[in-house]
Design an enzyme around this catalytic site. Structure first.
Site, PDB file in Angstrom:
ATOM      1  N   ASN A 115      -5.819   6.430  16.716  1.00  0.00           N
ATOM      2  CA  ASN A 115      -7.006   6.311  17.563  1.00  0.00           C
ATOM      3  C   ASN A 115      -7.610   7.673  17.891  1.00  0.00           C
ATOM      4  O   ASN A 115      -8.820   7.783  18.102  1.00  0.00           O
ATOM      5  CB  ASN A 115      -6.646   5.564  18.850  1.00  0.00           C
ATOM      6  CG  ASN A 115      -6.568   4.060  18.627  1.00  0.00           C
ATOM      7  OD1 ASN A 115      -6.581   3.588  17.490  1.00  0.00           O
ATOM      8  ND2 ASN A 115      -6.492   3.303  19.703  1.00  0.00           N
ATOM      9  N   GLU A 116      -6.772   8.709  17.931  1.00  0.00           N
ATOM     10  CA  GLU A 116      -7.309  10.051  18.164  1.00  0.00           C
ATOM     11  C   GLU A 116      -8.224  10.479  17.019  1.00  0.00           C
ATOM     12  O   GLU A 116      -9.302  11.048  17.235  1.00  0.00           O
ATOM     13  CB  GLU A 116      -6.161  11.050  18.327  1.00  0.00           C
ATOM     14  CG  GLU A 116      -5.351  10.900  19.613  1.00  0.00           C
ATOM     15  CD  GLU A 116      -4.376   9.740  19.572  1.00  0.00           C
ATOM     16  OE1 GLU A 116      -3.841   9.367  20.626  1.00  0.00           O
ATOM     17  OE2 GLU A 116      -4.156   9.180  18.468  1.00  0.00           O
ATOM     18  N   GLU A 136      -9.871  -1.525   5.941  1.00  0.00           N
ATOM     19  CA  GLU A 136      -8.674  -1.527   6.779  1.00  0.00           C
ATOM     20  C   GLU A 136      -9.032  -1.345   8.243  1.00  0.00           C
ATOM     21  O   GLU A 136      -8.361  -1.861   9.125  1.00  0.00           O
ATOM     22  CB  GLU A 136      -7.723  -0.401   6.329  1.00  0.00           C
ATOM     23  CG  GLU A 136      -6.392  -0.406   7.056  1.00  0.00           C
ATOM     24  CD  GLU A 136      -5.415   0.623   6.507  1.00  0.00           C
ATOM     25  OE1 GLU A 136      -4.276   0.670   7.004  1.00  0.00           O
ATOM     26  OE2 GLU A 136      -5.784   1.376   5.598  1.00  0.00           O
ATOM     27  N   GLN A 182       0.836  -1.198   0.000  1.00  0.00           N
ATOM     28  CA  GLN A 182       0.000   0.000   0.000  1.00  0.00           C
ATOM     29  C   GLN A 182       0.874   1.253   0.000  1.00  0.00           C
ATOM     30  O   GLN A 182       1.654   1.463   0.921  1.00  0.00           O
ATOM     31  CB  GLN A 182      -0.890   0.000   1.248  1.00  0.00           C
ATOM     32  CG  GLN A 182      -1.810   1.206   1.378  1.00  0.00           C
ATOM     33  CD  GLN A 182      -2.547   1.202   2.702  1.00  0.00           C
ATOM     34  OE1 GLN A 182      -1.947   1.087   3.763  1.00  0.00           O
ATOM     35  NE2 GLN A 182      -3.866   1.327   2.656  1.00  0.00           N
ATOM     36  N   GLY A 183       0.749   2.079  -1.030  1.00  0.00           N
ATOM     37  CA  GLY A 183       1.508   3.327  -1.120  1.00  0.00           C
ATOM     38  C   GLY A 183       0.649   4.512  -0.709  1.00  0.00           C
ATOM     39  O   GLY A 183       0.147   5.239  -1.578  1.00  0.00           O
ATOM     40  N   TYR A 184       0.479   4.694   0.576  1.00  0.00           N
ATOM     41  CA  TYR A 184      -0.315   5.805   1.095  1.00  0.00           C
ATOM     42  C   TYR A 184       0.571   6.835   1.803  1.00  0.00           C
ATOM     43  O   TYR A 184       0.775   7.938   1.339  1.00  0.00           O
ATOM     44  CB  TYR A 184      -1.391   5.292   2.067  1.00  0.00           C
ATOM     45  CG  TYR A 184      -2.695   4.877   1.429  1.00  0.00           C
ATOM     46  CD1 TYR A 184      -2.767   4.433   0.111  1.00  0.00           C
ATOM     47  CD2 TYR A 184      -3.876   4.900   2.157  1.00  0.00           C
ATOM     48  CE1 TYR A 184      -3.960   4.044  -0.473  1.00  0.00           C
ATOM     49  CE2 TYR A 184      -5.081   4.510   1.588  1.00  0.00           C
ATOM     50  CZ  TYR A 184      -5.119   4.089   0.282  1.00  0.00           C
ATOM     51  OH  TYR A 184      -6.311   3.710  -0.281  1.00  0.00           O
ATOM     52  N   SER A 185       1.104   6.471   2.963  1.00  0.00           N
ATOM     53  CA  SER A 185       1.846   7.431   3.794  1.00  0.00           C
ATOM     54  C   SER A 185       3.111   7.921   3.102  1.00  0.00           C
ATOM     55  O   SER A 185       3.740   7.205   2.316  1.00  0.00           O
ATOM     56  CB  SER A 185       2.219   6.789   5.131  1.00  0.00           C
ATOM     57  OG  SER A 185       1.077   6.508   5.897  1.00  0.00           O
TER      58      SER A 185
END
Length: 399
Positions: A385-386, A246, A128-131
């Protein structure tokens, strides 16, 4: 919400148990027992995927027309629970659980015909190329450029924390094709092979001492525009659909299996001459963690009930992401306490046949520290989680 299994569901559960008992080799069980994250190394997950594919059970949530099982929500839950109970290794999720459903919904007929069978068989292995270095939880700020040139896009930039990029044959990737308007409006979703000229994969070794993630560099990489999923500059819509998978549920069977493993560790380990399982203080910590897991189970059963009734559970995926990761981290802390001084020993968590080094300490303590260190990231990846709490506050509480 009726949590009792119907007779046909009990029969299906027994069928799954019989299949797992017959199909899981001792090596595959060892791999599952020593897993340190939701990702299993390709050399271990692929053989298990082939076994499930031959049975027709590799994609429980896929529609039958694309090679799925056609199971209802309860049967999918039963299958997940039984796999966790039996110690089956996790399958690589990037293809089966993430990009596969995206291709089904947004892909062209040609993309569906080409990619979906190869995802099922494991022939294509995805990352996965996201971040990016400057775009993690704030994914809309990504900057990797894709400039249209004839029938191609030319990509320049980098992606980071790219899990299993060192083994991947393909990547699904978010790129910036426009800088006009809101940041979300200029993003495009691409599928690309990892052997294209100009792609370089550099390893990132985690605190656990494992090579699970990477940074991937793109230097004038030409990607055919036929690899675009959805319309140009509409990739944010596609990405949001993927995040539903996800961040989804299904965590409680694995958490329940972890509790059983920790209970066994507590029976075997002692402190001050007393078994940990007989220590009221330690037992209270284990029970507190089990209560957190029960809360996750109740939330997941509510989702099952809603889905079975044809309802949309809404923002509950964010709630489950938060509950599940925090319960998992609580269990990891209990495991570290059980390991005591052995938790400080650095040794590779190698699994499978051919281990050529002596273990320091009991085998049942081997993976606890690596699992603790690896899972610290679970409350960050897939949206911290925030951010999940912000989603719940906005969509559920109206704040």
């Amino acid at each position: 919400m009726n949590l009792d299994l119907e007779p046909e569901d009990r029969k299906f559960r027994d069928e799954v148990r019989a299949f797992l008992d017959a199909s899981l080799t001792p090596e595959l069980r060892e791999v599952g027992r020593h897993a340190t994250s939701v990702f299993t190394e390709k050399r271990h997950s692929t053989p298990w995927q082939r076994i499930l594919h031959a049975k027709g059970w590799v994609a429980p949530s896929w529609p039958v027309e694309y090679g799925g099982t056609g199971w209802n929500e309860m049967r999918r839950y039963i299958f997940t629970a039984e796999c966790a109970r039996a110690g089956a290794p996790n399958l690589a999720p990037m293809g089966l659980k993430m990009v596969g459903p995206v291709i089904m919904k947004f892909g062209t007929p040609e993309q569906k015909a080409h990619y979906l069978p190869r995802i099922l068989s494991g022939e294509d292995y995805w990352c996965q190329g996201y971040s990016e270095p400057g775009a993690g939880s704030d994914l809309a700020s990504l900057q990797m450029k894709a400039v249209a040139d004839g029938d191609d896009y030319v990509l320049n930039g980098s992606k980071i924390w790219t899990t299993h990029a060192q083994w991947a044959t393909h990547m699904f990737c978010l790129v910036r094709t426009s800088t006009e308007g809101k940041p979300q409006a200029g993003i495009t979703f691409l599928l690309l092979p990892m052997d294209l000229p100009g792609i370089t994969v550099e390893p990132i070794i985690t605190l656990a001492g494992e090579h699970e993630v990477n940074q991937v560099f793109f230097d004038n990489v030409r990607v055919p525009q036929s690899g675009r999923v959805g319309e140009e500059n509409q990739g944010w819509t596609v990405a949001k659909h993927l995040l539903e998978f996800e961040r989804g549920g299904g965590a409680s069977p694995g958490l329940r299996a972890t509790i059983e493993r920790l209970r066994e560790v507590a029976r075997l380990e002692t402190a001050d001459g007393e078994r940990l399982i007989d220590d009221p203080r330690f037992r209270m910590k284990l029970v507190d963690a089990e209560i957190a897991v029960q809360a996750v189970e109740v939330s997941e059963h509510r989702v099952l009930s809603a889905l079975s009734a044809g309802k949309n559970p809404g923002a509950v995926s964010s709630l489950l992401k938060t509950q599940g990761t925090e319960a998992m981290q609580r269990l990891d802390e209990v495991g570290i306490e059980a390991a005591a001084h052995y938790a400080a020993v650095a040794q590779p968590v190698d699994v499978g046949a051919g281990r050529n080094f002596p273990l320091i300490g009991p085998e049942h303590l081997l993976a606890l520290t690596a699992r603790y260190l690896n899972n610290r990231a679970a409350s960050i990846y897939g949206g911290s989680n925030e951010i999940q709490r912000d989603i719940v506050a906005k969509l559920v509480l109206g704040l």
